[in-house]
Write a protein that holds these residues in place. Structure first.
Motif, PDB file in Angstrom:
ATOM      1  N   ASP A  45       3.015 -63.346 -14.632  1.00  0.00           N
ATOM      2  CA  ASP A  45       3.419 -64.127 -15.807  1.00  0.00           C
ATOM      3  C   ASP A  45       4.149 -63.258 -16.817  1.00  0.00           C
ATOM      4  N   GLU A  46       3.644 -62.044 -17.045  1.00  0.00           N
ATOM      5  CA  GLU A  46       4.298 -61.137 -18.000  1.00  0.00           C
ATOM      6  C   GLU A  46       5.690 -60.751 -17.518  1.00  0.00           C
ATOM      7  N   ILE A  47       5.823 -60.502 -16.224  1.00  0.00           N
ATOM      8  CA  ILE A  47       7.133 -60.152 -15.657  1.00  0.00           C
ATOM      9  C   ILE A  47       8.093 -61.336 -15.805  1.00  0.00           C
ATOM     10  N   ALA A  48       7.639 -62.524 -15.432  1.00  0.00           N
ATOM     11  CA  ALA A  48       8.494 -63.712 -15.466  1.00  0.00           C
ATOM     12  C   ALA A  48       8.936 -64.078 -16.875  1.00  0.00           C
ATOM     13  N   ASN A  49       8.074 -63.847 -17.862  1.00  0.00           N
ATOM     14  CA  ASN A  49       8.369 -64.271 -19.226  1.00  0.00           C
ATOM     15  C   ASN A  49       8.902 -63.167 -20.127  1.00  0.00           C
ATOM     16  N   TRP A  50       8.987 -61.940 -19.647  1.00  0.00           N
ATOM     17  CA  TRP A  50       9.322 -60.788 -20.487  1.00  0.00           C
ATOM     18  C   TRP A  50      10.584 -61.000 -21.325  1.00  0.00           C
ATOM     19  N   GLY A  51      11.628 -61.509 -20.731  1.00  0.00           N
ATOM     20  CA  GLY A  51      12.899 -61.698 -21.436  1.00  0.00           C
ATOM     21  C   GLY A  51      12.839 -62.720 -22.553  1.00  0.00           C
ATOM     22  N   ARG A  52      11.862 -63.616 -22.493  1.00  0.00           N
ATOM     23  CA  ARG A  52      11.709 -64.651 -23.524  1.00  0.00           C
ATOM     24  C   ARG A  52      10.631 -64.302 -24.538  1.00  0.00           C
ATOM     25  N   MET A  53       9.876 -63.240 -24.306  1.00  0.00           N
ATOM     26  CA  MET A  53       8.780 -62.869 -25.203  1.00  0.00           C
ATOM     27  C   MET A  53       9.312 -62.178 -26.450  1.00  0.00           C
ATOM     28  N   SER A  54       8.681 -62.454 -27.588  1.00  0.00           N
ATOM     29  CA  SER A  54       9.041 -61.770 -28.833  1.00  0.00           C
ATOM     30  C   SER A  54       8.418 -60.372 -28.821  1.00  0.00           C
ATOM     31  N   ASP A  55       8.866 -59.518 -29.735  1.00  0.00           N
ATOM     32  CA  ASP A  55       8.265 -58.186 -29.851  1.00  0.00           C
ATOM     33  C   ASP A  55       6.772 -58.298 -30.143  1.00  0.00           C
ATOM     34  N   ALA A  56       6.386 -59.293 -30.938  1.00  0.00           N
ATOM     35  CA  ALA A  56       4.967 -59.491 -31.260  1.00  0.00           C
ATOM     36  C   ALA A  56       4.170 -59.883 -30.016  1.00  0.00           C
ATOM     37  N   ASP A  57       4.777 -60.683 -29.137  1.00  0.00           N
ATOM     38  CA  ASP A  57       4.110 -61.065 -27.891  1.00  0.00           C
ATOM     39  C   ASP A  57       4.018 -59.887 -26.921  1.00  0.00           C
ATOM     40  N   LYS A  58       5.037 -59.023 -26.939  1.00  0.00           N
ATOM     41  CA  LYS A  58       5.067 -57.865 -26.036  1.00  0.00           C
ATOM     42  C   LYS A  58       4.118 -56.760 -26.481  1.00  0.00           C
ATOM     43  N   ALA A  59       3.840 -56.681 -27.793  1.00  0.00           N
ATOM     44  CA  ALA A  59       3.051 -55.565 -28.328  1.00  0.00           C
ATOM     45  C   ALA A  59       1.709 -55.364 -27.623  1.00  0.00           C
ATOM     46  N   PRO A  60       0.883 -56.399 -27.417  1.00  0.00           N
ATOM     47  CA  PRO A  60      -0.398 -56.151 -26.735  1.00  0.00           C
ATOM     48  C   PRO A  60      -0.226 -55.753 -25.266  1.00  0.00           C
ATOM     49  N   VAL A  61       0.852 -56.229 -24.643  1.00  0.00           N
ATOM     50  CA  VAL A  61       1.132 -55.837 -23.259  1.00  0.00           C
ATOM     51  C   VAL A  61       1.484 -54.348 -23.226  1.00  0.00           C
ATOM     52  N   TRP A  62       2.391 -53.925 -24.127  1.00  0.00           N
ATOM     53  CA  TRP A  62       2.753 -52.504 -24.213  1.00  0.00           C
ATOM     54  C   TRP A  62       1.511 -51.647 -24.447  1.00  0.00           C
ATOM     55  N   GLU A  63       0.659 -52.079 -25.370  1.00  0.00           N
ATOM     56  CA  GLU A  63      -0.538 -51.297 -25.688  1.00  0.00           C
ATOM     57  C   GLU A  63      -1.449 -51.155 -24.476  1.00  0.00           C
ATOM     58  N   ARG A  64      -1.615 -52.247 -23.713  1.00  0.00           N
ATOM     59  CA  ARG A  64      -2.431 -52.185 -22.500  1.00  0.00           C
ATOM     60  C   ARG A  64      -1.804 -51.250 -21.460  1.00  0.00           C
ATOM     61  N   LEU A  65      -0.502 -51.376 -21.262  1.00  0.00           N
ATOM     62  CA  LEU A  65       0.183 -50.540 -20.276  1.00  0.00           C
ATOM     63  C   LEU A  65       0.118 -49.065 -20.660  1.00  0.00           C
ATOM     64  N   GLU A  66       0.273 -48.782 -21.948  1.00  0.00           N
ATOM     65  CA  GLU A  66       0.169 -47.400 -22.427  1.00  0.00           C
ATOM     66  C   GLU A  66      -1.245 -46.860 -22.216  1.00  0.00           C
ATOM     67  N   ALA A  67      -2.259 -47.662 -22.540  1.00  0.00           N
ATOM     68  CA  ALA A  67      -3.653 -47.241 -22.383  1.00  0.00           C
ATOM     69  C   ALA A  67      -4.011 -47.004 -20.913  1.00  0.00           C
ATOM     70  N   GLU A  68      -3.400 -47.787 -20.029  1.00  0.00           N
ATOM     71  CA  GLU A  68      -3.685 -47.653 -18.605  1.00  0.00           C
ATOM     72  C   GLU A  68      -2.804 -46.614 -17.924  1.00  0.00           C
ATOM     73  N   GLY A  69      -1.897 -45.983 -18.673  1.00  0.00           N
ATOM     74  CA  GLY A  69      -1.077 -44.907 -18.138  1.00  0.00           C
ATOM     75  C   GLY A  69       0.175 -45.324 -17.391  1.00  0.00           C
ATOM     76  N   PHE A  70       0.578 -46.567 -17.553  1.00  0.00           N
ATOM     77  CA  PHE A  70       1.801 -47.027 -16.875  1.00  0.00           C
ATOM     78  C   PHE A  70       3.074 -46.624 -17.615  1.00  0.00           C
ATOM     79  N   VAL A  71       2.974 -46.394 -18.921  1.00  0.00           N
ATOM     80  CA  VAL A  71       4.149 -46.108 -19.741  1.00  0.00           C
ATOM     81  C   VAL A  71       3.950 -44.784 -20.458  1.00  0.00           C
ATOM     82  N   ARG A  72       4.959 -43.929 -20.370  1.00  0.00           N
ATOM     83  CA  ARG A  72       4.962 -42.677 -21.143  1.00  0.00           C
ATOM     84  C   ARG A  72       5.983 -42.825 -22.249  1.00  0.00           C
TER      85      ARG A  72
END
Length: 75
Positions: A45-72
């Motif tokens: 769902d996150e992949i499919a909707n990424w282009g339509r998500m606002s920065d506010a909607d993306k923020a918790p996803v980014w935080e989770r990905l950073e915490a899990e080590g997917f993003v440097r």
């Protein structure tokens, strides 16, 4: 994606760090147990909707990905 597309180089700046426009790293495989991409860590769902998500909607996803080590992040 199979033909080695260039990864977007434009960055989104936050006060303390810089994030790419997308966490995609061109390793697109969905783990059957977690239902998340093994490359970027996002759900389908996150992949499919990424282009339509606002920065506010993306923020918790980014935080989770950073915490899990997917993003440097770049300072």
């Amino acid at each position: 994606m199979a033909d080695k597309m260039a990864i977007e180089t434009v960055q989104v700046a936050t006060p303390e760090r810089t994030r790419p426009l997308s966490p995609c790293i061109q390793i697109c495989r969905i783990d059957s147990a977690s239902q998340c991409c093994e490359g970027c860590g996002r759900t389908l769902d996150e992949i499919a909707n990424w282009g339509r998500m606002s920065d506010a909607d993306k923020a918790p996803v980014w935080e989770r990905l950073e915490a899990e080590g997917f993003v440097r992040l770049e300072a």
